[in-house]
Design a protein around this motif. Structure first.
Motif, short mmCIF file in Angstrom:
data_model
loop_
_atom_site.label_atom_id
_atom_site.label_comp_id
_atom_site.label_asym_id
_atom_site.label_seq_id
_atom_site.Cartn_x
_atom_site.Cartn_y
_atom_site.Cartn_z
N PHE A 214 -6.67 0.56 8.96
CA PHE A 214 -7.52 1.71 9.30
C PHE A 214 -7.94 2.57 8.11
O PHE A 214 -8.46 3.68 8.30
CB PHE A 214 -6.82 2.62 10.31
CG PHE A 214 -6.86 2.12 11.71
CD1 PHE A 214 -8.07 1.81 12.29
CD2 PHE A 214 -5.70 1.98 12.46
CE1 PHE A 214 -8.13 1.37 13.61
CE2 PHE A 214 -5.74 1.54 13.76
CZ PHE A 214 -6.96 1.22 14.34
N ALA A 215 -7.69 2.11 6.89
CA ALA A 215 -8.01 2.94 5.73
C ALA A 215 -9.50 3.27 5.68
O ALA A 215 -10.32 2.58 6.29
CB ALA A 215 -7.58 2.25 4.44
N GLY A 216 -9.84 4.34 4.95
CA GLY A 216 -11.24 4.64 4.72
C GLY A 216 -11.91 5.42 5.82
O GLY A 216 -12.99 5.06 6.28
N ASP B 14 0.85 -1.20 0.00
CA ASP B 14 0.00 0.00 0.00
C ASP B 14 0.88 1.24 0.00
O ASP B 14 1.52 1.55 1.00
CB ASP B 14 -0.91 0.01 1.25
CG ASP B 14 -1.85 -1.16 1.29
OD1 ASP B 14 -2.95 -1.04 0.73
OD2 ASP B 14 -1.49 -2.21 1.86
N ALA C 5 -6.24 9.39 4.88
CA ALA C 5 -7.56 8.98 5.37
C ALA C 5 -8.27 8.09 4.36
O ALA C 5 -9.20 7.37 4.70
CB ALA C 5 -8.42 10.20 5.69
N PHE C 6 -7.84 8.12 3.12
CA PHE C 6 -8.45 7.28 2.09
C PHE C 6 -7.85 5.87 2.12
O PHE C 6 -8.54 4.91 2.42
CB PHE C 6 -8.26 7.93 0.71
CG PHE C 6 -9.26 7.50 -0.30
CD1 PHE C 6 -9.16 6.25 -0.91
CD2 PHE C 6 -10.32 8.32 -0.65
CE1 PHE C 6 -10.10 5.84 -1.84
CE2 PHE C 6 -11.28 7.92 -1.58
CZ PHE C 6 -11.15 6.69 -2.18
N SER C 7 -6.55 5.74 1.86
CA SER C 7 -6.00 4.39 1.68
C SER C 7 -4.96 3.99 2.72
O SER C 7 -4.40 2.90 2.63
CB SER C 7 -5.40 4.25 0.28
OG SER C 7 -4.23 5.05 0.16
N SER C 8 -4.71 4.84 3.71
CA SER C 8 -3.74 4.54 4.76
C SER C 8 -2.50 3.82 4.22
O SER C 8 -2.23 2.68 4.56
CB SER C 8 -4.38 3.71 5.87
OG SER C 8 -3.49 3.62 6.97
N GLY D 287 -5.75 -0.68 3.92
CA GLY D 287 -4.49 0.06 4.10
C GLY D 287 -3.45 -0.78 4.81
O GLY D 287 -3.70 -1.94 5.16
N HIS D 288 -2.27 -0.18 5.04
CA HIS D 288 -1.16 -0.97 5.60
C HIS D 288 -1.37 -1.29 7.07
O HIS D 288 -0.78 -2.21 7.61
CB HIS D 288 0.17 -0.25 5.40
CG HIS D 288 0.47 0.80 6.43
ND1 HIS D 288 -0.26 1.97 6.54
CD2 HIS D 288 1.40 0.84 7.41
CE1 HIS D 288 0.25 2.68 7.54
NE2 HIS D 288 1.24 2.03 8.07
N ASP D 289 -2.29 -0.53 7.73
CA ASP D 289 -2.47 -0.70 9.18
C ASP D 289 -3.88 -1.14 9.56
O ASP D 289 -4.21 -1.24 10.75
CB ASP D 289 -2.14 0.62 9.89
CG ASP D 289 -3.09 1.75 9.50
OD1 ASP D 289 -3.85 1.56 8.51
OD2 ASP D 289 -3.10 2.79 10.16
N TYR E 93 -3.75 7.68 12.41
CA TYR E 93 -2.73 7.49 11.37
C TYR E 93 -1.40 8.16 11.72
O TYR E 93 -0.41 7.98 11.01
CB TYR E 93 -3.20 8.10 10.05
CG TYR E 93 -4.51 7.60 9.52
CD1 TYR E 93 -4.70 6.25 9.24
CD2 TYR E 93 -5.57 8.47 9.28
CE1 TYR E 93 -5.90 5.79 8.74
CE2 TYR E 93 -6.77 8.01 8.78
CZ TYR E 93 -6.93 6.68 8.51
OH TYR E 93 -8.13 6.24 8.01
N LEU F 299 -12.16 -4.84 -0.02
CA LEU F 299 -12.17 -3.75 0.94
C LEU F 299 -10.77 -3.15 1.04
O LEU F 299 -9.79 -3.87 1.05
CB LEU F 299 -12.56 -4.29 2.32
CG LEU F 299 -13.89 -3.84 2.90
CD1 LEU F 299 -13.94 -2.36 3.17
CD2 LEU F 299 -15.05 -4.26 2.01
N VAL F 300 -10.70 -1.83 1.10
CA VAL F 300 -9.41 -1.16 1.29
C VAL F 300 -9.14 -1.04 2.79
O VAL F 300 -9.84 -0.30 3.48
CB VAL F 300 -9.41 0.24 0.62
CG1 VAL F 300 -8.09 0.97 0.88
CG2 VAL F 300 -9.66 0.12 -0.87
#
Lengths: 322, 322
Positions: free
Chosen positions: B162-164, A135, A257-260, B158-160, A293, B155-156
């Motif tokens: 928490f995305a979205g 990511d 905040a979108f794709s972390s 993210g790397h942690d 984040y 589903l997105v």
């Protein structure tokens, strides 16, 4: 010789100013490369003709004619799904240009095409600082601001093949600058090389403090001039980078905040400004990032030579082209 | 009985106000459901205790005890990777709450947890208007504004994990409202149910024109009051929806530049405001969308009953829980 046995691919990176292309082997070595001026031909057919001549010369000189498995192209507004460039504001050709098809006819090999920034992201993921990341977001800072977004190890193309135009996220909802896309307040209008030059002109016109930049003809000022002045300690020039970095950092906080992403990776001319730009970006990112984040997303510089990343990324598409 | 043979899963949807839970069969029927108040217990252990009692009663009443393959949970700031709720601004428990672990201890079955909005997106993709879509964004309009982003059918996270968190994209970079997250100018501060009520108070305090809303005690005004007044033709109330929709549409235009979704799907209380809200959103979306995306992304309303979508989505995680 069987198609799969051909030892090379060609990567073509189409920028607003230059088109760079290279012959790449299976290990990711750029065997040879060359370039032509993108803007020289208002007619796409003349452009393809010059590219054909120039690339064929390069192939002959490197004993690579008939040894090309495929061609991959990175171009502004390039659509992976259709193989066309559609309504690119920074290119001389208007409307919908079926470039993959035209190149297939010209060279007789399979051609795949994507966004230039997506190609750079693929290059970075395969050969650069994003190796092993699933990511990340690649931000290209050139004539315009482009982006390639990787989620879960895959390029984000969206339902229509056009996802990832983060240069055209509106960062100033009111009183924003006019952008090349026809709207106002886009990230690109502030954070591209031309955006930095516009900021310089705005600052010089609305302020009266001394600056080395006042020794230059105001209409011709470039981001490079601003950089050179800032390196010499010019206060106004440094403020231009702070202003640019703040806008970028605020935008990046929203992207997080979108794709972390694990990292946001900067690429292209302006990214070579070092701490002059990186420091204000980092500060604005930290200040504006949502608490969950905070401190997690790395801000990195591309590890690849500027031309190489896009050519290598585009060339990687060449192996898969059908 | 073999684990895989158990005929039911449980879906739990934790909202700022209510926790709704249901027993779901393999065909996606909510066999039975119930709820408890989320905010009643400041201590997470007391909350789990009440949930245990209440859910066990429901299971017994439906002859489903020992027939549960797993539990899926949707919760604000729920992390799919760790199974914990971390620093949720709208829940009574602060810090990091290892809820999946606590529920696993309480019920003795596998538990999986995600963001409440991600759970709603899974529900919509499996049973609702997003069936067959590979790229969409679910926006939940409740006490807060949540989001579940699907890219390429996944589903997105993210790397942690928490995305979205699109409710916390900053839409007013200057002079923005204070948000529950501690920053200013977030989408949620304007476009949640409470955001609409805040807009009502702001308009009533700073303007002098007549409105049905002036008959109500100003501090107690809710988004429902604004809706009721607007339906009766109240001009100020309609303007509140226009103001809200404009901010949302502008934000959606930026989201489109990120993932170019086939649809943006609205879900939750405020989305039932119909054209009062949809019209200004559509107009602002169209006006602010980059030309290559114009007219392509559908704006849709969830087809699922509000409680069902989140419970069904969460329950789908229950089948996969390990």
């Amino acid at each position: 010789m069987h198609q799969n046995m051909k030892p090379y691919v060609v990567g073509i990176d189409i920028g607003g100013t230059n088109t760079v292309f290279g012959i790449v082997d299976a290990r990711g070595n750029v065997v040879a490369s060359s370039s032509i001026k993108t803007g020289r031909h208002a007619d796409i057919k003349d452009y393809v003709e010059e590219l054909k001549t120039s690339l064929n010369n390069l192939l002959e000189a490197n004993d690579a004619t008939d040894k090309i498995a495929g061609i991959g192209v990175g171009a502004p507004n390039g659509n992976y799904f259709t193989g066309a460039i559609e309504m690119a504001p920074n290119l001389p050709w208007k409307g919908r240009i079926p470039l993959a098809e035209l190149l297939k006819e010209a060279f007789g090999v399979p051609v795949a095409l994507t966004n230039d920034a997506n190609a750079a992201a693929i290059g970075e993921m395969t050969y650069g600082v994003a190796r092993g990341m699933k990511d990340f977001i690649m931000i290209t800072l050139g004539t315009g601001v482009g982006s390639g977004i990787v989620v879960n190890g895959q390029l984000v193309y969206g339902h229509d093949g056009f996802a990832g135009e983060l240069g055209h996220v509106i960062v100033k909802p009111s009183n924003g600058r006019m952008c090349g896309c026809g709207r106002t307040g886009c990230l690109e209008a502030y954070c591209s090389a031309t955006g930095v030059a516009r900021t310089a002109r705005e600052f010089l016109e609305t302020r009266t403090d001394k600056s080395l930049l006042r020794n230059l003809p105001i209409e011709g000022i470039t981001s490079k001039d601003v950089y050179d002045a800032a390196v010499q300690g010019d206060k106004l020039a440094k403020e231009i980078f702070e202003y640019t970095g703040k806008i970028m950092g605020e935008a990046f906080a929203n992207f997080i905040a979108f794709s972390s992403p694990e990292a946001i990776i900067l690429f292209g001319g302006l990214s070579r400004s070092g701490e002059l730009l990186m420091k204000p970006i980092k500060e604005a990112m930290d200040r504006n990032t949502l608490n969950i984040y905070k401190g997690k997303t790395k801000l990195l510089l591309s590890e690849l030579k500027e031309s190489d990343a896009a050519v290598l990324g585009a060339s990687a598409l060449g192996w898969e082209a059908r």
